[in-house]
Design a protein around this motif. Sequence first.
Motif, mmCIF file in Angstrom:
data_model
loop_
_atom_site.group_PDB
_atom_site.id
_atom_site.type_symbol
_atom_site.label_atom_id
_atom_site.label_comp_id
_atom_site.label_asym_id
_atom_site.label_seq_id
_atom_site.Cartn_x
_atom_site.Cartn_y
_atom_site.Cartn_z
ATOM 1 N N ILE A 120 0.814 -1.223 0.000
ATOM 2 C CA ILE A 120 0.000 0.000 0.000
ATOM 3 C C ILE A 120 0.847 1.272 0.000
ATOM 4 C CG2 ILE A 120 -2.002 -1.084 1.049
ATOM 5 C CD1 ILE A 120 -1.117 0.217 3.714
ATOM 6 N N GLN A 121 2.164 1.133 0.055
ATOM 7 C CA GLN A 121 3.017 2.316 -0.141
ATOM 8 C C GLN A 121 2.932 2.819 -1.578
ATOM 9 O OE1 GLN A 121 3.914 -0.345 1.588
ATOM 10 N NE2 GLN A 121 4.775 0.314 3.537
ATOM 11 N N HIS A 122 2.403 1.958 -2.467
ATOM 12 C CA HIS A 122 2.259 2.321 -3.880
ATOM 13 C C HIS A 122 0.860 2.854 -4.160
ATOM 14 C CE1 HIS A 122 6.114 0.495 -4.646
ATOM 15 N NE2 HIS A 122 5.689 -0.683 -4.225
ATOM 16 N N LEU A 140 -8.600 -10.177 9.190
ATOM 17 C CA LEU A 140 -8.948 -8.949 8.495
ATOM 18 C C LEU A 140 -9.423 -9.219 7.073
ATOM 19 C CD1 LEU A 140 -9.034 -5.877 8.880
ATOM 20 C CD2 LEU A 140 -6.715 -5.781 7.919
ATOM 21 N N HIS A 141 -8.829 -10.222 6.419
ATOM 22 C CA HIS A 141 -9.255 -10.537 5.063
ATOM 23 C C HIS A 141 -10.710 -11.014 5.047
ATOM 24 C CE1 HIS A 141 -8.605 -11.615 0.814
ATOM 25 N NE2 HIS A 141 -9.542 -12.499 1.077
ATOM 26 N N ALA A 142 -11.041 -11.915 5.955
ATOM 27 C CA ALA A 142 -12.410 -12.433 6.020
ATOM 28 C C ALA A 142 -13.402 -11.313 6.306
ATOM 29 C CB ALA A 142 -12.504 -13.510 7.094
ATOM 30 N N ASP A 143 -12.987 -10.356 7.123
ATOM 31 C CA ASP A 143 -13.843 -9.211 7.433
ATOM 32 C C ASP A 143 -14.182 -8.432 6.165
ATOM 33 O OD1 ASP A 143 -15.136 -7.447 9.364
ATOM 34 O OD2 ASP A 143 -13.569 -6.009 8.859
ATOM 35 N N TRP A 144 -13.205 -8.269 5.276
ATOM 36 C CA TRP A 144 -13.440 -7.536 4.032
ATOM 37 C C TRP A 144 -14.160 -8.376 2.985
ATOM 38 C CZ3 TRP A 144 -13.278 -2.635 2.384
ATOM 39 C CH2 TRP A 144 -12.786 -1.682 3.287
ATOM 40 N N ASP A 145 -14.103 -9.685 3.101
ATOM 41 C CA ASP A 145 -14.821 -10.543 2.158
ATOM 42 C C ASP A 145 -16.331 -10.477 2.352
ATOM 43 O OD1 ASP A 145 -12.599 -11.503 0.844
ATOM 44 O OD2 ASP A 145 -12.391 -13.264 2.117
ATOM 45 N N ALA A 146 -16.765 -10.302 3.595
ATOM 46 C CA ALA A 146 -18.195 -10.310 3.897
ATOM 47 C C ALA A 146 -18.851 -9.014 3.426
ATOM 48 C CB ALA A 146 -18.395 -10.489 5.396
ATOM 49 N N ALA A 178 -7.422 0.155 -1.278
ATOM 50 C CA ALA A 178 -6.782 -0.525 -0.150
ATOM 51 C C ALA A 178 -6.174 0.473 0.833
ATOM 52 C CB ALA A 178 -5.718 -1.495 -0.647
ATOM 53 N N HIS A 179 -5.790 1.638 0.346
ATOM 54 C CA HIS A 179 -5.297 2.681 1.254
ATOM 55 C C HIS A 179 -6.359 2.978 2.312
ATOM 56 C CE1 HIS A 179 -2.144 4.588 -1.685
ATOM 57 N NE2 HIS A 179 -2.019 3.270 -1.571
ATOM 58 N N THR A 180 -7.607 3.068 1.877
ATOM 59 C CA THR A 180 -8.713 3.312 2.797
ATOM 60 C C THR A 180 -8.936 2.117 3.718
ATOM 61 O OG1 THR A 180 -9.820 4.775 1.225
ATOM 62 C CG2 THR A 180 -11.185 3.814 2.958
ATOM 63 N N ALA A 181 -8.797 0.923 3.170
ATOM 64 C CA ALA A 181 -9.024 -0.292 3.948
ATOM 65 C C ALA A 181 -8.051 -0.423 5.113
ATOM 66 C CB ALA A 181 -8.917 -1.519 3.042
ATOM 67 N N PHE A 182 -6.842 0.119 4.968
ATOM 68 C CA PHE A 182 -5.842 0.006 6.029
ATOM 69 C C PHE A 182 -5.702 1.286 6.848
ATOM 70 C CE2 PHE A 182 -4.449 -3.458 3.185
ATOM 71 C CZ PHE A 182 -4.347 -4.479 4.116
ATOM 72 N N ALA A 193 -16.522 3.902 13.289
ATOM 73 C CA ALA A 193 -16.285 4.708 12.090
ATOM 74 C C ALA A 193 -15.660 3.859 10.990
ATOM 75 C CB ALA A 193 -15.384 5.890 12.432
ATOM 76 N N TYR A 194 -14.787 2.925 11.384
ATOM 77 C CA TYR A 194 -14.124 2.060 10.401
ATOM 78 C C TYR A 194 -15.154 1.185 9.689
ATOM 79 C CZ TYR A 194 -10.903 -1.286 8.298
ATOM 80 O OH TYR A 194 -10.220 -2.065 7.400
ATOM 81 N N VAL A 195 -16.049 0.577 10.448
ATOM 82 C CA VAL A 195 -17.059 -0.306 9.854
ATOM 83 C C VAL A 195 -17.955 0.461 8.890
ATOM 84 C CG1 VAL A 195 -19.096 -1.711 10.349
ATOM 85 C CG2 VAL A 195 -17.048 -1.946 11.762
ATOM 86 N N LYS A 196 -18.322 1.681 9.248
ATOM 87 C CA LYS A 196 -19.151 2.495 8.369
ATOM 88 C C LYS A 196 -18.428 2.779 7.060
ATOM 89 C CE LYS A 196 -21.601 6.924 8.077
ATOM 90 N NZ LYS A 196 -21.946 8.181 8.787
ATOM 91 N N SER A 197 -17.161 3.176 7.148
ATOM 92 C CA SER A 197 -16.365 3.443 5.949
ATOM 93 C C SER A 197 -16.149 2.175 5.145
ATOM 94 C CB SER A 197 -15.014 4.040 6.360
ATOM 95 O OG SER A 197 -14.156 4.179 5.253
ATOM 96 N N GLU A 198 -15.930 1.067 5.846
ATOM 97 C CA GLU A 198 -15.713 -0.225 5.195
ATOM 98 C C GLU A 198 -16.914 -0.635 4.354
ATOM 99 O OE1 GLU A 198 -14.495 -4.749 6.654
ATOM 100 O OE2 GLU A 198 -15.525 -3.388 8.025
ATOM 101 N N ASN A 199 -18.105 -0.546 4.911
ATOM 102 C CA ASN A 199 -19.303 -0.955 4.186
ATOM 103 C C ASN A 199 -19.582 -0.046 2.993
ATOM 104 O OD1 ASN A 199 -19.846 -3.196 5.777
ATOM 105 N ND2 ASN A 199 -21.113 -2.047 7.212
ATOM 106 N N GLN A 200 -19.303 1.239 3.147
ATOM 107 C CA GLN A 200 -19.464 2.160 2.027
ATOM 108 C C GLN A 200 -18.512 1.810 0.893
ATOM 109 O OE1 GLN A 200 -18.811 5.944 3.980
ATOM 110 N NE2 GLN A 200 -20.982 6.207 4.480
#
Length: 346
Positions: free
Chosen positions: A143-145, A243-249, A291-295, A317-324
């Motif tokens: 994500i540095q890129h 964390l990966h499974a969290d983003w898969d759902a 992915a920058h937002t995801a981390f 706040a993270y979960v709200k941003s994640e779902n969006q």
Amino acid sequence: MRYSATRSPLLPQTRASMTFQTMRWVLAVLALMCAPALAWGPEGHQVIGSIADQLLNDHAKQQVAKILGTKLRVASTWADCARSVQQSGGSFHYVVNPRFEAPCTSFDKARLVDYVSRNWSNCTYEDMPTNCHKVFHFADVAIQHDTYDRTYVGTSDHDVVSAINAAILVLQDKPTPTPFSIKDQKEALFMLAHFVGDIHQPLHVGAIYLDAAGGPVNPDAGTLDKNSATAGGNFINEGHGNLHADWDAIPKRLGTSANKAMVTKAKAVPHTAGPLEQWATTWASDTVMAAHTAFKGLSFTGTGAHKWSVEFDNRKAYVKSENQLKEKQLAKGGTRLAELLNAIWP
């Protein structure tokens, strides 16, 4: 669908000892049985396929029906169903797993077995020339890129970008590039229906690399430490999962078919610029930025070899941003799958 045990970084590696590899294999099998991590899950892929079904032009819709004999929504889970094919005694077999079988019941199991057997040992995966087809689902760009580039650690000629490009060539009646083995246009369309979805899941393309203490490192700067790879977040513990499974759902309210609101959101996605052969790279670069937002808002602590835990600056706040972001990426995936097929069959 992706199991945590099968998710591994694509890094320059030296061949380890047989004892070490055997240990990794045993651990992988145990993890496979105990800790599934689903790439968008079948629900996310079905939503993406459903969006595409509704945005195809008439010609593309006819070609999809002729080649697949089913909707993209149904076809979208095919490449994950291939994970149920196992090798034993020198041959390949489809093994029914009741926990993951529901979206696979309509598929020809012999075709899945054939696909896996041809794409089993045509590249190197986890230091071994096996399970190659599992690598087609992802890339691991640090994500540095801000972009996807084939010179970066975590990319390869058999990652998700390369897999999409290979399938496109087959649908254009062109030769299949190495190392892929794509039997026909039906197989290529099955692949695209899934991998175009995968390339829009932030942790399928953008990755965080961490040192033993949990500090972020750039694998493309200085000396590479392969132990810094988090395998798309599969090695990062998050509550009862990773964390990966969290983003898969995906949010349950989205269901398994695209509703009117999702289709409207998809129609607002801008057209992909540039030549068709560059689209997958463009999409991957866009997902690196996602992915920058995801981390963002996360901190990590090392808890053992290839293990980290995550803490949230503000979990709510993270979960709200994640779902969006998930909804945004699903809409992009559906639009771009349709856009791609409409370009192939205008």
